[in-house]
Scaffold this motif. Structure first.
Motif, PDB file in Angstrom:
ATOM      1  N   LEU A 173       0.806  -1.231   0.000  1.00 11.30           N
ATOM      2  CA  LEU A 173       0.000   0.000   0.000  1.00 11.30           C
ATOM      3  C   LEU A 173       0.833   1.272   0.000  1.00 11.30           C
ATOM      4  O   LEU A 173       0.305   2.356  -0.252  1.00 11.30           O
ATOM      5  N   VAL A 174       2.112   1.160   0.252  1.00 13.63           N
ATOM      6  CA  VAL A 174       2.911   2.346   0.547  1.00 13.63           C
ATOM      7  C   VAL A 174       3.070   3.274  -0.660  1.00 13.63           C
ATOM      8  O   VAL A 174       3.415   4.434  -0.513  1.00 13.63           O
ATOM      9  N   ARG A 175       2.802   2.754  -1.857  1.00 10.98           N
ATOM     10  CA  ARG A 175       2.845   3.615  -3.048  1.00 10.98           C
ATOM     11  C   ARG A 175       1.447   3.967  -3.553  1.00 10.98           C
ATOM     12  O   ARG A 175       1.267   4.394  -4.684  1.00 10.98           O
ATOM     13  N   HIS A 176       0.440   3.769  -2.710  1.00  8.52           N
ATOM     14  CA  HIS A 176      -0.939   4.137  -3.040  1.00  8.52           C
ATOM     15  C   HIS A 176      -1.424   3.499  -4.345  1.00  8.52           C
ATOM     16  O   HIS A 176      -1.863   4.195  -5.274  1.00  8.52           O
ATOM     17  N   PRO A 177      -1.384   2.182  -4.462  1.00  7.41           N
ATOM     18  CA  PRO A 177      -1.860   1.541  -5.691  1.00  7.41           C
ATOM     19  C   PRO A 177      -3.360   1.733  -5.853  1.00  7.41           C
ATOM     20  O   PRO A 177      -4.098   1.850  -4.879  1.00  7.41           O
ATOM     21  N   GLU A 178      -3.801   1.744  -7.101  1.00 13.33           N
ATOM     22  CA  GLU A 178      -5.229   1.836  -7.384  1.00 13.33           C
ATOM     23  C   GLU A 178      -5.888   0.461  -7.376  1.00 13.33           C
ATOM     24  O   GLU A 178      -7.090   0.344  -7.168  1.00 13.33           O
ATOM     25  N   LEU A 179      -5.085  -0.586  -7.623  1.00 13.79           N
ATOM     26  CA  LEU A 179      -5.564  -1.968  -7.603  1.00 13.79           C
ATOM     27  C   LEU A 179      -4.650  -2.794  -6.710  1.00 13.79           C
ATOM     28  O   LEU A 179      -3.438  -2.839  -6.931  1.00 13.79           O
ATOM     29  N   LEU A 180      -5.241  -3.429  -5.704  1.00 13.60           N
ATOM     30  CA  LEU A 180      -4.509  -4.293  -4.780  1.00 13.60           C
ATOM     31  C   LEU A 180      -4.981  -5.725  -4.999  1.00 13.60           C
ATOM     32  O   LEU A 180      -6.168  -6.015  -4.870  1.00 13.60           O
ATOM     33  N   ILE A 181      -4.042  -6.628  -5.346  1.00 13.29           N
ATOM     34  CA  ILE A 181      -4.358  -8.020  -5.626  1.00 13.29           C
ATOM     35  C   ILE A 181      -3.702  -8.895  -4.559  1.00 13.29           C
ATOM     36  O   ILE A 181      -2.485  -8.799  -4.324  1.00 13.29           O
ATOM     37  N   LEU A 182      -4.500  -9.739  -3.915  1.00 12.77           N
ATOM     38  CA  LEU A 182      -4.025 -10.560  -2.811  1.00 12.77           C
ATOM     39  C   LEU A 182      -4.417 -12.013  -3.053  1.00 12.77           C
ATOM     40  O   LEU A 182      -5.592 -12.312  -3.283  1.00 12.77           O
ATOM     41  N   ASP A 183      -3.445 -12.914  -2.965  1.00  7.14           N
ATOM     42  CA  ASP A 183      -3.713 -14.334  -3.181  1.00  7.14           C
ATOM     43  C   ASP A 183      -3.714 -15.046  -1.828  1.00  7.14           C
ATOM     44  O   ASP A 183      -2.664 -15.255  -1.222  1.00  7.14           O
ATOM     45  N   GLU A 184      -4.907 -15.393  -1.347  1.00  2.93           N
ATOM     46  CA  GLU A 184      -5.102 -16.052  -0.059  1.00  2.93           C
ATOM     47  C   GLU A 184      -4.347 -15.343   1.068  1.00  2.93           C
ATOM     48  O   GLU A 184      -3.498 -15.941   1.741  1.00  2.93           O
ATOM     49  N   PRO A 185      -4.638 -14.062   1.294  1.00  3.62           N
ATOM     50  CA  PRO A 185      -3.868 -13.286   2.274  1.00  3.62           C
ATOM     51  C   PRO A 185      -4.056 -13.727   3.710  1.00  3.62           C
ATOM     52  O   PRO A 185      -3.212 -13.420   4.554  1.00  3.62           O
ATOM     53  N   ALA A 186      -5.136 -14.422   4.025  1.00  3.16           N
ATOM     54  CA  ALA A 186      -5.385 -14.818   5.410  1.00  3.16           C
ATOM     55  C   ALA A 186      -5.199 -16.310   5.641  1.00  3.16           C
ATOM     56  O   ALA A 186      -5.614 -16.838   6.663  1.00  3.16           O
ATOM     57  N   ALA A 187      -4.547 -17.004   4.703  1.00  4.09           N
ATOM     58  CA  ALA A 187      -4.334 -18.447   4.857  1.00  4.09           C
ATOM     59  C   ALA A 187      -3.467 -18.719   6.085  1.00  4.09           C
ATOM     60  O   ALA A 187      -2.438 -18.085   6.296  1.00  4.09           O
ATOM     61  N   GLY A 188      -3.903 -19.657   6.908  1.00  2.20           N
ATOM     62  CA  GLY A 188      -3.132 -20.032   8.084  1.00  2.20           C
ATOM     63  C   GLY A 188      -3.239 -19.085   9.256  1.00  2.20           C
ATOM     64  O   GLY A 188      -2.548 -19.264  10.261  1.00  2.20           O
ATOM     65  N   VAL A 189      -4.099 -18.077   9.134  1.00  2.00           N
ATOM     66  CA  VAL A 189      -4.275 -17.091  10.205  1.00  2.00           C
ATOM     67  C   VAL A 189      -5.511 -17.467  11.015  1.00  2.00           C
ATOM     68  O   VAL A 189      -6.527 -17.906  10.455  1.00  2.00           O
ATOM     69  N   ASP A 190      -5.454 -17.307  12.336  1.00  2.00           N
ATOM     70  CA  ASP A 190      -6.587 -17.716  13.177  1.00  2.00           C
ATOM     71  C   ASP A 190      -7.819 -16.866  12.879  1.00  2.00           C
ATOM     72  O   ASP A 190      -7.704 -15.748  12.365  1.00  2.00           O
TER      73      ASP A 190
END
Length: 268
Positions: free
Chosen positions: A162-179
């Protein structure tokens, strides 16, 4: 395409898209259009082509036929990659002896092709601090990244994206393995960023309740792609059966739509 048309074009668009990997069809005949401010969940069984779809949309793997456009431009011609940020599902898989602190790692997101070798200035560090604030990791700034929990590491890598202020953020299973509690907080933060910054978000998730509670559109992927807006009167069960099969049953709990308060979004 002129600048005006580019600004009004879909953020990401695919038409009649076929993707083949290792000789097998991963995606066939996909058609979808993601607009500015959309929050899109990609769901579907393992091996159904979700990651392949993301990698093709990022220009990382080729596609067999059809078209992919980013901000109105054919992906083969697209150059303005600062507008897009990607966090892979393997981002947090690294040696726990990794020496950087959280703030140092997030700061790497400010380094691109145009400023390699340049020392970060005051404005850069302001953007770093805002990104950490957005992801609620300011209190971890001086900790070594390798000493963090899985959920904390995920938030660090999203802050870096996020630090460069993207207009599109794409995340592949960002919460996998998180409680589950950490997942709830994580998706709440993403919702806040989407609503307050207008960042378009496209993510793969196996948490179906969160997708249908928090997101504006859903993409169900199992080689075929079914794309739909999420509305109060839609039938999630029917849509999901097209992808998971007739024997699939989706148990929806209303209380799971409650998300924790995440606070406002700062701006630089």
């Amino acid at each position: 395409m002129n600048a005006e048309n580019t600004n009004t074009a879909p953020v990401l668009e695919a038409r009649d898209l076929d993707i083949v990997r290792s000789g097998d069809v991963a995606i066939r005949g996909a058609n979808f259009s993601i607009e500015k401010g959309d929050y899109v969940g990609i769901v579907g069984p393992n091996g159904g082509g979700k990651s392949s779809l993301l990698l093709a949309a990022l220009g990382i793997i080729p596609y067999l036929k059809g078209t992919i456009r980013l901000f109105g431009q054919p992906i083969e011609e697209f150059k303005d990659w600062d507008r897009v940020a990607y966090v892979s599902q393997h981002a947090i898989d690294f040696d726990n002896n990794f020496p950087l602190t959280v703030r140092e790692l997030v700061a790497l997101g400010r380094i691109g092709k145009k400023n390699i070798g340049r020392r970060l200035g005051k404005k850069d560090w302001e953007h770093v601090d805002v990104a950490m604030s957005l992801m609620k990791i300011t209190h971890l700034a001086d900790k070594r990244v390798g000493h963090l929990s899985g959920g904390q590491k995920q938030r660090v890598f999203v802050a870096k994206a996020l630090v460069r202020h993207p207009e599109l953020l794409i995340l592949d299973e960002p919460a996998a393995g998180v409680d589950p509690d950490a997942q709830l907080r994580f998706f709440g933060l993403l919702s806040s960023i989407n609503k307050n910054r207008g960042t378009s978000i496209l993510l793969v998730s196996h948490d179906l309740s969160t997708v249908f509670c928090q997101m504006s559109k859903v993409m169900c992927v199992n080689r075929d792609v079914h794309f739909s807006s999420i509305t109060p009167d839609m039938d999630p069960q029917g849509l999901l059966k097209e992808v998971y099969g007739e024997h699939f049953t989706f148990v929806f709990h209303e209380h799971e739509c409650h998300m924790p308060e995440t606070g406002g979004v700062d701006h630089v």
